[in-house]
Design a protein around this motif. Structure first.
Motif, PDB file in Angstrom:
ATOM      1  N   SER A 115       0.944  -1.247  -0.108  1.00 34.29           N
ATOM      2  CA  SER A 115      -0.095   0.049   0.100  1.00 34.29           C
ATOM      3  C   SER A 115       0.945   1.233  -0.024  1.00 34.29           C
ATOM      4  O   SER A 115       0.232   2.302   0.427  1.00 34.29           O
ATOM      5  CB  SER A 115      -1.065  -0.014   1.186  1.00 34.29           C
ATOM      6  OG  SER A 115      -0.091   0.058   2.378  1.00 34.29           O
ATOM      7  N   LYS A 139     -13.638   0.864   8.345  1.00 37.76           N
ATOM      8  CA  LYS A 139     -14.624   1.328   7.524  1.00 37.76           C
ATOM      9  C   LYS A 139     -16.086   0.577   7.619  1.00 37.76           C
ATOM     10  O   LYS A 139     -16.076  -0.721   7.554  1.00 37.76           O
ATOM     11  CB  LYS A 139     -14.160   1.021   6.051  1.00 37.76           C
ATOM     12  CG  LYS A 139     -12.616   1.881   5.795  1.00 37.76           C
ATOM     13  CD  LYS A 139     -12.160   1.544   4.345  1.00 37.76           C
ATOM     14  CE  LYS A 139     -11.431   0.088   4.421  1.00 37.76           C
ATOM     15  NZ  LYS A 139     -10.881  -0.087   3.175  1.00 37.76           N
ATOM     16  N   HIS A 155     -19.703   5.892   1.675  1.00 37.86           N
ATOM     17  CA  HIS A 155     -19.313   4.538   1.393  1.00 37.86           C
ATOM     18  C   HIS A 155     -20.535   4.062   0.399  1.00 37.86           C
ATOM     19  O   HIS A 155     -20.510   2.985   0.261  1.00 37.86           O
ATOM     20  CB  HIS A 155     -18.683   3.467   2.203  1.00 37.86           C
ATOM     21  CG  HIS A 155     -17.579   4.048   2.763  1.00 37.86           C
ATOM     22  ND1 HIS A 155     -17.185   3.717   4.159  1.00 37.86           N
ATOM     23  CD2 HIS A 155     -16.588   4.786   2.522  1.00 37.86           C
ATOM     24  CE1 HIS A 155     -15.934   4.153   4.377  1.00 37.86           C
ATOM     25  NE2 HIS A 155     -15.609   4.899   3.457  1.00 37.86           N
ATOM     26  N   TRP A 175     -12.144  -3.903   0.831  1.00 42.08           N
ATOM     27  CA  TRP A 175     -12.370  -2.867  -0.035  1.00 42.08           C
ATOM     28  C   TRP A 175     -12.195  -1.742   0.202  1.00 42.08           C
ATOM     29  O   TRP A 175     -11.734  -1.254   1.559  1.00 42.08           O
ATOM     30  CB  TRP A 175     -13.972  -3.026  -0.437  1.00 42.08           C
ATOM     31  CG  TRP A 175     -14.910  -2.756   1.060  1.00 42.08           C
ATOM     32  CD1 TRP A 175     -15.375  -3.665   1.842  1.00 42.08           C
ATOM     33  CD2 TRP A 175     -15.153  -1.642   1.483  1.00 42.08           C
ATOM     34  NE1 TRP A 175     -16.187  -3.166   2.889  1.00 42.08           N
ATOM     35  CE2 TRP A 175     -16.056  -1.798   2.533  1.00 42.08           C
ATOM     36  CE3 TRP A 175     -14.966  -0.187   1.413  1.00 42.08           C
ATOM     37  CZ2 TRP A 175     -16.607  -1.015   3.731  1.00 42.08           C
ATOM     38  CZ3 TRP A 175     -15.622   0.938   2.178  1.00 42.08           C
ATOM     39  CH2 TRP A 175     -16.297   0.403   3.351  1.00 42.08           C
ATOM     40  N   ASP A 176     -11.933  -0.539  -0.871  1.00 47.54           N
ATOM     41  CA  ASP A 176     -11.489   0.716  -0.434  1.00 47.54           C
ATOM     42  C   ASP A 176     -12.607   1.634  -1.404  1.00 47.54           C
ATOM     43  O   ASP A 176     -13.016   1.125  -2.441  1.00 47.54           O
ATOM     44  CB  ASP A 176     -10.279   1.160  -1.116  1.00 47.54           C
ATOM     45  CG  ASP A 176      -9.198   0.389  -0.195  1.00 47.54           C
ATOM     46  OD1 ASP A 176      -9.122   0.367   0.950  1.00 47.54           O
ATOM     47  OD2 ASP A 176      -8.330  -0.446  -0.818  1.00 47.54           O
ATOM     48  N   CYS A 206      -9.532   3.794  -5.473  1.00 46.25           N
ATOM     49  CA  CYS A 206      -8.156   3.133  -5.671  1.00 46.25           C
ATOM     50  C   CYS A 206      -7.062   3.865  -4.851  1.00 46.25           C
ATOM     51  O   CYS A 206      -7.133   5.019  -4.738  1.00 46.25           O
ATOM     52  CB  CYS A 206      -7.850   2.943  -7.274  1.00 46.25           C
ATOM     53  SG  CYS A 206      -6.428   2.176  -7.360  1.00 46.25           S
ATOM     54  N   MET A 207      -6.839   3.040  -3.864  1.00 43.97           N
ATOM     55  CA  MET A 207      -5.764   3.384  -2.936  1.00 43.97           C
ATOM     56  C   MET A 207      -4.323   3.319  -3.265  1.00 43.97           C
ATOM     57  O   MET A 207      -3.163   3.567  -2.650  1.00 43.97           O
ATOM     58  CB  MET A 207      -6.003   2.794  -1.553  1.00 43.97           C
ATOM     59  CG  MET A 207      -7.197   3.131  -1.044  1.00 43.97           C
ATOM     60  SD  MET A 207      -7.664   4.853  -0.886  1.00 43.97           S
ATOM     61  CE  MET A 207      -6.654   5.357   0.469  1.00 43.97           C
ATOM     62  N   TYR A 217      -6.113  -6.818  -6.547  1.00 42.14           N
ATOM     63  CA  TYR A 217      -6.881  -5.735  -6.402  1.00 42.14           C
ATOM     64  C   TYR A 217      -7.714  -5.107  -7.464  1.00 42.14           C
ATOM     65  O   TYR A 217      -7.194  -5.033  -8.784  1.00 42.14           O
ATOM     66  CB  TYR A 217      -5.934  -4.731  -6.012  1.00 42.14           C
ATOM     67  CG  TYR A 217      -6.453  -3.345  -5.416  1.00 42.14           C
ATOM     68  CD1 TYR A 217      -7.121  -3.604  -4.127  1.00 42.14           C
ATOM     69  CD2 TYR A 217      -6.206  -2.001  -5.958  1.00 42.14           C
ATOM     70  CE1 TYR A 217      -7.819  -2.452  -3.674  1.00 42.14           C
ATOM     71  CE2 TYR A 217      -6.585  -0.990  -5.152  1.00 42.14           C
ATOM     72  CZ  TYR A 217      -7.372  -1.048  -4.173  1.00 42.14           C
ATOM     73  OH  TYR A 217      -7.688   0.086  -3.353  1.00 42.14           O
TER      74      TYR A 217
END
Length: 610
Positions: free
Chosen positions: A39, A400, A407, A432-433, A436-437, A471
């Motif tokens: 990350s 989250k 969200h 999940w994010d 896109c992180m 991802y």
């Protein structure tokens, strides 16, 4: 095998053991990169483990290349970090070779070798070597010799052996060589200056100039210069403003010469020979005599890197500025005390949010070289320290919730079984994010911008059936829910079977149950129990089920087959929700079958917030 000499004795057993050990070490390091830096950008000290490796570096690079060449879309994360490591290793080796090359005395005039070091550094993953480039140039020299033989069969250049040359002093003989070169390069091989796509970095890479047969003045001049010197014509490079040129001496050897005693050759303009006035007309301005002088190898390389630096500044905002970073590294390798370029490098790393520790080292060096830069240096130091402190604070786990308003675009919950729309693999969501992180470089390499919504959409961490983690974007890769959230009953004996996850004891009986039900075929409770019960008599039940199906008429069989296909089409489109335990439509399942499981896991059909 290209790294071994035919005359060397090699103990192949020991060599194999060393290669095997290096391969295992390489895979271990790539796997550790995947865990540590998934990350975030690889820090500047992240490659310290690689630099301390024992054994031949070529074996380690060979294993990284094997990972990159793995078939299809397998091990994408490993490929991503193998590419980064290989990029770093080769660039460090090339940079060390370039620094050693620049330490040569001024009379060492291997312009081609220096240009190839620049080419290799900007393209470390390409197979570029001085030997291969020289072999291509030698083939051009052979064509020139064939043409020259038709002009003058006794020309002294025809007696030169491969790799050996000496200068020819007679002007007439030199002129014959240049005429033959112009015919071969521009008429036979169709080399030309790239006027249509002038500001393209490929025009500066020698291997691309030979492949595409086009370039800009400096790259075309270096090619022309190398061929001419191999054939005995002593051309010299001229760092002319806005247009690199070569000069050809017309005066007597040893005499005092001025700029009018030379003819200037424009390799970009098909080898056209120019006078001083024509050179000024070429660029549209008058220049001093000093600008017609010859330059050494370091000045030529400085101009090439300066061109790359200008092109790097033209890159778009969504790029990783890799060309700008590479050209800055090359320029600072030649001139390490250029304050403005050091400041540009520090600002670039600060803008990309990478290597804050290296930014501080660069700023400290700038302050030592030029204390007058304290304003810009102080600003960058303050914000870099704040960035480092923020990273230290971001060590906690972020919770989250899908129920949160921000969200609301997240459609799928953790535990859902999915199928990738493009690549067809089955997977389960484990994170999940909301967007896109990953960094800009990852987004560019994975071509995320080609998706309709790009990186501004939810992305999911998924565990694929082959054991890899990926991802994936919500919009393009993920195709409708297949089944529901996993629970304890489904996880006992689950494996992927085509498009759905199915408990082992239901894999053969589900199609029969559903087919008989939809075709309205009479079925006693005893038969129903025998189909569903996971007992030791499963083999006998399956034989009975087969006989039962074949006892139906062909018309009935076709009917329930069509209805089964319709049912699955509703599953794929998301209009039909199946229970993951009994694989019946959700509304037909008794209430107790969807209650909270004693294990504490989320019951099927209920989203899991995390």
């Amino acid at each position: 095998m290209k790294h071994y000499s035919p005359t060397d004795y090699v103990n192949w057993l020991e060599e194999y053991k060393v290669r095997q050990k290096a391969g295992l070490e390489a895979r271990k390091i790539v796997a550790s990169f995947s865990k540590r830096f998934f990350s975030e950008h690889v820090p500047c000290n992240g490659f310290s483990d690689i630099e301390n490796l024992e054994g031949p570096e070529i074996f380690f690079e060979d294993e990284l290349v094997c990972i990159l060449n793995m078939e299809g879309r397998k091990a994408l994360t490993w490929k991503y970090y193998a590419k980064k490591i290989l990029y770093y290793l080769r660039q460090q080796k090339i940079l060390n070779n370039l620094k050693a090359f620049l330490q040569q005395p001024d009379d060492y005039e291997s312009y081609l070798e220096g240009a190839i070091y620049i080419d290799q550094y900007c393209n470390p993953l390409s197979d570029i070597s001085l030997k291969d480039i020289q072999a291509q140039i030698d083939s051009i020299v052979e064509l020139v010799c064939k043409t020259l033989r038709g002009i003058n069969s006794r020309h002294p250049s025809l007696a030169f052996k491969a790799g050996e040359s000496s200068m020819i002093m007679e002007i007439e003989l030199q002129s014959q060589v240049l005429d033959a070169m112009n015919y071969v390069l521009y008429d036979q091989l169709k080399f030309k200056g790239n006027r249509m796509d002038y500001y393209n970095a490929l025009n500066l890479y020698m291997h691309q100039v030979l492949i595409r047969r086009t370039g800009i003045p400096i790259s075309m001049s270096l090619l022309y210069l190398t061929i001419a010197r191999q054939l005995g014509v002593p051309l010299e490079p001229v760092n002319f403003p806005s247009h690199f040129l070569l000069r050809w001496c017309q005066g007597a050897e040893g005499a005092t010469l001025d700029i009018f005693d030379y003819i200037y050759i424009d390799a970009f303009g098909k080898g056209k020979q120019l006078t001083v006035k024509e050179c000024e007309y070429l660029i549209g301005q008058h220049v001093t005599a000093a600008l017609y002088g010859v330059v050494n190898v370091k000045k030529v390389l400085q101009r090439m890197v300066g061109n790359l630096l200008s092109l790097g500044k033209r890159e778009g905002i969504d790029q990783s500025y890799q060309l700008l970073r590479d050209s800055l590294d090359l320029y600072l390798a030649m001139y390490p005390d250029q304050v403005q370029l050091l400041l540009l490098q520090a600002r670039l790393y600060f803008h990309l949010g990478i290597w804050p520790e290296k930014v501080l080292d660069i700023l400290q060096h700038i302050q030592t070289l030029d204390p007058g830069q304290h304003g810009a240096v102080g600003y960058l130091v303050q914000h870099t320290l704040e960035h480092i402190e923020r990273k230290k604070e971001e060590v906690g786990v972020e919770v989250k919730l899908r129920s949160h308003e921000k969200h609301r675009d997240v459609c799928y919950s953790i535990g859902l079984i999915m199928k990738h729309k493009r690549y067809g693999y089955n997977c389960v969501i484990y994170g999940w994010d909301p967007t896109c992180m990953m960094g800009h470089e990852w987004i560019r390499n994975m071509n995320v911008h080609s998706l309709p919504h790009g990186h501004h959409q939810p992305f999911y961490n998924v565990l694929v059936e082959d054991g890899s983690c990926r991802y994936a974007a919500q919009e393009m890769p993920l195709k409708g829910v297949i089944g529901s959230s996993l629970d304890k009953r489904c996880c006992r004996n689950v494996r992927f079977n085509k498009n759905v996850h199915v408990p082992l004891y239901q894999q053969k009986t589900w199609n029969i149950m559903w087919s008989l039900k939809k075709s309205r075929t009479p079925m006693s409770d005893a038969i129903s129990q025998s189909l569903l019960a996971p007992t030791t008599s499963r083999t006998q039940s399956w034989k009975f089920d087969t006989q039962r199906i074949w006892s139906l008429s062909m018309k009935q069989y076709r009917t329930f087959t069509v209805r089964r296909k319709r049912m699955w089409s509703k599953v794929w489109s998301g209009t039909l929700d199946l229970c993951c335990c009994c694989y019946l439509p959700r509304e037909q399942v008794p209430e107790e079958d969807v209650s909270t499981d004693p294990s504490g896991l989320t019951p099927p059909g209920k989203p899991l917030d995390q």
